[in-house]
Design an enzyme around this catalytic site. Sequence first.
Site, PDB file in Angstrom:
ATOM      1  N   MET B 332       0.520  18.578  29.568  1.00 25.45           N
ATOM      2  CA  MET B 332      -0.217  17.866  28.527  1.00 25.45           C
ATOM      3  C   MET B 332      -0.376  16.389  28.904  1.00 25.45           C
ATOM      4  SD  MET B 332       0.488  17.538  24.423  1.00 25.45           S
ATOM      5  CE  MET B 332       0.439  19.204  23.854  1.00 25.45           C
ATOM      6  N   GLY B 333       0.683  15.797  29.454  1.00 25.48           N
ATOM      7  CA  GLY B 333       0.624  14.406  29.890  1.00 25.48           C
ATOM      8  C   GLY B 333      -0.429  14.206  30.971  1.00 25.48           C
ATOM      9  N   TRP B 335      -2.933  16.069  31.561  1.00 22.77           N
ATOM     10  CA  TRP B 335      -4.266  16.327  30.993  1.00 22.77           C
ATOM     11  C   TRP B 335      -4.819  15.054  30.345  1.00 22.77           C
ATOM     12  CZ3 TRP B 335      -5.659  16.094  25.759  1.00 22.77           C
ATOM     13  CH2 TRP B 335      -6.979  16.474  25.495  1.00 22.77           C
ATOM     14  N   HIS B 336      -3.950  14.264  29.729  1.00 22.88           N
ATOM     15  CA  HIS B 336      -4.423  13.037  29.109  1.00 22.88           C
ATOM     16  C   HIS B 336      -4.933  12.050  30.142  1.00 22.88           C
ATOM     17  CE1 HIS B 336      -3.749  13.473  24.861  1.00 22.88           C
ATOM     18  NE2 HIS B 336      -2.546  13.964  25.050  1.00 22.88           N
ATOM     19  N   GLY B 337      -4.360  12.093  31.329  1.00 23.60           N
ATOM     20  CA  GLY B 337      -4.819  11.196  32.376  1.00 23.60           C
ATOM     21  C   GLY B 337      -3.710  10.880  33.347  1.00 23.60           C
TER      22      GLY B 337
END
Lengths: 77, 405
Positions: B332-333, B335-337
Site C-alpha cells: 500500500m505504501g 502504491w502511494h508513491g
Amino acid sequence: MTDTEKVVAILNDLTGEDLSNKLDENIFENGLLDSMATVQLLLDLEDKFDVDVPVSEFDRNEWNTPNKIVAKVASLK
Amino acid sequence: MPVINLQPYSSPSYFLILLLGLLPIMIGLYHGKRFRVYETIFSLAFLVLTFGGDHWQQGVALIIYIVYQFILTICYVHYRKQKNQTNIFVGAVLLAILPLTVVKFTPLLANGKITLGFLGISYLTFKTVQVIMEVRDGTIKDFDWKLYLHFLLFFPTISSGPIDRYRRFKKDYETIPDRAGYLEDLEKAVHYLFLGFFYKFILGYLFGTLWLPPLQHWALMQRHAFGGLGLSWALLGYMYDYSMYLFFDFAGYSLFAIAISYFMGIKTPPNFNKPFAAGNIKEFWNRWHMTLSFWFRDFIFMRFTFWFMKKRWLKNRIRISQIAYLVNFLIMGFWHGLTWYYIVYGIFHACAIIINDIWLRYKKKHQDQIPSNKFTKGFSVFLTFNVVCFSFLIFSGILDKLWFM
C-alpha cells in the site's frame, strides 16, 4: 454428521463460541470472524467437504451466517 | 481555438455540465430504460473533457493503457479456458501492474522531467488486477469485453475511485432499478452531492486552503526546534489540520463520485464511514478509504495468508498474519508513491495493526480483569485518532521538508 453440524463444528472451533443455536447470526457484524479466521474457514471447508473455495468466491454478504455457509458449500459440491 | 479541459468535480461549470448531461439518463431510468448508446457517448464526452485539451498527453497515455490491459485480459481469459498454470497467472498479474510500476519509477530516473501517467492510473490498476485474479479463480467466467471497458472507463470514479468490483458493477449495470428503487437512489444521490459540497468546498477549503499553508509555514520556520527535529506546537497543529483536510477533501471527492454513480443507477460502494470514530486501528481500516483497504484485504492479505497456510510454510497462524500485514501495508505504501514517507507510513500502519492484534488477543484472554466502560471506550477512540493523525503527519511529507530540504 450432517453438513450443518460439520460447518457449525468448524465455526465453533474458530470463534470459540457455540453457534449451534445461532444459525442466522451474522458472524462478521459481531466481529466473531476476522480476515485471518475467514481464510482458516475456507481451508477447513476445503479439507472437510472436499470442495474448492477460491478466495474470490468469498463475498462477505453471501457467507455471513452459518446457514448461508452451509448453502454455499452445498452449491459448490 | 480555446483549449477545453475540465478537471473532475473541481468547478461549478463541471457540475453544471455534468447534471445537464445526466438528465436524459435520469429520465430514462425513471421510465425503466437505460439509453446505453447515449450513456456511452456521454461518458466518452466526459473522458475527453478530463483528458483532452492541454492534458492531451494524458489522454494518449490512457488510450495506450486501456488497449494494453484489454489485450492482456482477453489473452488471459482465452488461456484460462484451456489451462491454469500458476506461473502464467503470476506473469499476467505482473504484466497488469507493469505500466503503473513504470509510471512510478520514471520520475525517479528522469529527475521528474518525464511523466508517462495519467490521472487515475493507480485506480485503474486495481480494477485490471482484480479481474485477472477472479478469472484465475473462475469466479468471472463469462467475460464480456464491452462491459469490461465500461467498468474500466466508468467516468465518475475513474480519477480517484471508489474502487468498484467487476461482478458488483455488472449486476447494477445489467439491471434497471424499479421506479421506487430509483427514486430512493436519487434521494441518496442528492444527499451525497450536497454533503460532498459541504465536505470538499467548505470544510476542505477551511482546513486545506485557509489554514494549512500558514501552519506549514510556521512549522517550517521552527525547523531547529527540539534539537533540530523541528518538533513544535505548529507542527502539532499542522498534523491535526492536515488530517482534517485529508479526510474532508477526499471524502467529499468520493461522495461526488458516488452521487454521480447513483444518478446513473450504479451503486458505487462507500469509501468512508466515520473513520475518526474507530476504537482501534483495525476498525479504522474498516472505515477509512474502505474500497482501497477492502481491496487490499481481499486481494493481498487474504490471498497471501491462504497460500501460506495451504502450503504449510509456517505453522504459527499469528506469525503468518503479522507477515501478511507487513506485506499488505508495504505494498500500500509503495502504491502511494516511491518516497520514504509513504513507505514509512505503510510500515507504521503494519506495526500499529500488529500491536493492536496482540492487545486484542491479550484482552480476550483477560476479559474479566480488564475494565470496559464509557471511559475506556472514549480513551480508545482518542488514542486511535492520535495514532492515525500521526500517521498522516508522516504521509503528508512535511517531515521530508523539515528534515531533508
